[in-house]
Design a protein around this motif. Sequence first.
Motif, mmCIF file in Angstrom:
data_model
loop_
_atom_site.group_PDB
_atom_site.id
_atom_site.type_symbol
_atom_site.label_atom_id
_atom_site.label_comp_id
_atom_site.label_asym_id
_atom_site.label_seq_id
_atom_site.Cartn_x
_atom_site.Cartn_y
_atom_site.Cartn_z
ATOM 1 N N VAL A 70 0.856 -1.177 0.000
ATOM 2 C CA VAL A 70 0.000 0.000 0.000
ATOM 3 C C VAL A 70 0.897 1.233 0.000
ATOM 4 C CG1 VAL A 70 -1.918 -1.126 1.185
ATOM 5 C CG2 VAL A 70 -0.194 0.057 2.525
ATOM 6 N N ASP A 71 0.368 2.353 -0.494
ATOM 7 C CA ASP A 71 1.126 3.590 -0.595
ATOM 8 C C ASP A 71 0.619 4.575 0.454
ATOM 9 O OD1 ASP A 71 2.425 2.466 -2.755
ATOM 10 O OD2 ASP A 71 1.151 3.439 -4.246
ATOM 11 N N VAL A 72 1.416 4.807 1.486
ATOM 12 C CA VAL A 72 1.054 5.750 2.544
ATOM 13 C C VAL A 72 1.508 7.149 2.124
ATOM 14 C CG1 VAL A 72 1.447 6.402 4.950
ATOM 15 C CG2 VAL A 72 1.182 3.996 4.344
ATOM 16 N N ILE A 73 0.568 8.080 2.068
ATOM 17 C CA ILE A 73 0.859 9.435 1.604
ATOM 18 C C ILE A 73 1.942 10.080 2.465
ATOM 19 C CG2 ILE A 73 -0.118 11.751 1.298
ATOM 20 C CD1 ILE A 73 -2.796 10.404 0.643
ATOM 21 N N CYS A 74 2.907 10.702 1.797
ATOM 22 C CA CYS A 74 4.021 11.334 2.510
ATOM 23 C C CYS A 74 4.643 12.396 1.602
ATOM 24 C CB CYS A 74 5.060 10.287 2.895
ATOM 25 S SG CYS A 74 6.281 10.859 4.098
ATOM 26 N N SER A 75 4.734 13.620 2.068
ATOM 27 C CA SER A 75 5.316 14.699 1.272
ATOM 28 C C SER A 75 6.818 14.500 1.113
ATOM 29 C CB SER A 75 5.053 16.043 1.942
ATOM 30 O OG SER A 75 3.662 16.283 2.058
ATOM 31 N N ASP A 76 7.325 14.899 -0.030
ATOM 32 C CA ASP A 76 8.769 14.811 -0.273
ATOM 33 C C ASP A 76 9.523 15.537 0.842
ATOM 34 O OD1 ASP A 76 7.771 13.725 -2.566
ATOM 35 O OD2 ASP A 76 8.948 14.946 -3.953
ATOM 36 N N GLY A 77 10.520 14.877 1.408
ATOM 37 C CA GLY A 77 11.335 15.461 2.455
ATOM 38 C C GLY A 77 10.799 15.314 3.863
ATOM 39 N N ALA A 78 9.588 14.750 4.012
ATOM 40 C CA ALA A 78 8.970 14.602 5.332
ATOM 41 C C ALA A 78 9.723 13.576 6.180
ATOM 42 C CB ALA A 78 7.506 14.201 5.200
ATOM 43 N N THR A 79 9.562 13.699 7.497
ATOM 44 C CA THR A 79 10.178 12.751 8.429
ATOM 45 C C THR A 79 9.393 11.446 8.437
ATOM 46 O OG1 THR A 79 10.948 14.572 9.819
ATOM 47 C CG2 THR A 79 10.909 12.383 10.821
ATOM 48 N N VAL A 80 10.117 10.327 8.454
ATOM 49 C CA VAL A 80 9.511 8.993 8.452
ATOM 50 C C VAL A 80 9.826 8.315 9.779
ATOM 51 C CG1 VAL A 80 9.424 6.756 7.276
ATOM 52 C CG2 VAL A 80 9.783 8.866 5.949
ATOM 53 N N TYR A 81 8.817 7.617 10.335
ATOM 54 C CA TYR A 81 8.956 6.961 11.638
ATOM 55 C C TYR A 81 8.784 5.448 11.500
ATOM 56 C CZ TYR A 81 7.926 11.784 13.002
ATOM 57 O OH TYR A 81 7.937 13.145 13.112
ATOM 58 N N ALA A 82 9.315 4.723 12.475
ATOM 59 C CA ALA A 82 9.176 3.261 12.493
ATOM 60 C C ALA A 82 7.758 2.880 12.913
ATOM 61 C CB ALA A 82 10.183 2.650 13.453
#
Length: 334
Positions: A70-82
């Motif tokens: 699945v594709d979780v929406i995320c803006s370019d450069g945004a912080t990603v969490y575990a």
Amino acid sequence: MSALSLVALVSLVSTVFAKQLDAHPPQQQHRHWAQICSGNPTNKIRGCDRYGCGHFGADRDSHKGKHAGVDVICSDGATVYAPFSGQLSGPIRFFHNGNAIDDGVQIRGSGKCCWFSLTSLPLPSLPGYCVKLVCIHPIRYHGQIHRGQQLGRMLPMQRVFPGITSHIHVENCDHSDPTHLLTPVVPPFPQQDRHWATVCSGNPTNEIRGCDRYGCGYYGAPRHNGKGKHAGVDVICSDGATVYAPFSGQLSGPIKFFHNGNAIDDGVQIRGSGFCVKLLCIHPIRYNGRISKGQILGKMLPMQRVFPGITSHIHVENCDHSDPTTNLERGKGR
């Protein structure tokens, strides 16, 4: 050791195990994963754009394949969490071409909770998680990480696919559907009454389509030359009109009724406390997430383009195929 002593020992270990779970629950007790991307607290899944759709099983490669994640929406450069605690491994090269988003990492969570020195046996394991997060650059590719801890950042997807809904590709290692794990825990949806809100602007009483040369809109109307029955009701709605949520609930979709990609082959499901309904021939603002009663859901699609002269309408169908008419009779019987 006598049988009685063994039973007593097993009982003691079970009691301690239960108390340990209460005091220090392992990450596998979280039925839902943590927020993955900053700015997307509900892990909202990408809908459809000119590059395709983000839900699990969506068509890929000109209908020759299916989306394995699945594709979780995320803006370019945004912080990603575990999403959960586990062991990192990588890098994951999804595109194998070294482009600007060809990076990612795997997280594998342990199912073991704890060991006790009073026995030489480990306590039972809980099933773990294993997931690949792609199109991100992790802080590191190896080592332990904890649920909610910063994992890395979103890569510049717009540089590779201009106009796409930027997203993190989330894929279970066993290729199963992770959607239910991505959905956050939300309180029950209170339904204050059994009558639904106005579904379409311009039709405040949810008037149902009568009969025209294409058929009738009431529940149970004949279909397919008398060989079938209408499984829902048709709420009158002008092409392009605003569509509202009839009750509060959780969205899921898209729903493809005609399966031919025509101009009205779109819709969404809403599941709330006591209700579950599919609204078809509309284009929703989004296919996933929470929505409140009366909130804008989307817009009516151009039905006249497909069926010239029909009474344009939203097809409203209960998930259990029961008759929704009484719920739609807004204001009647009061």
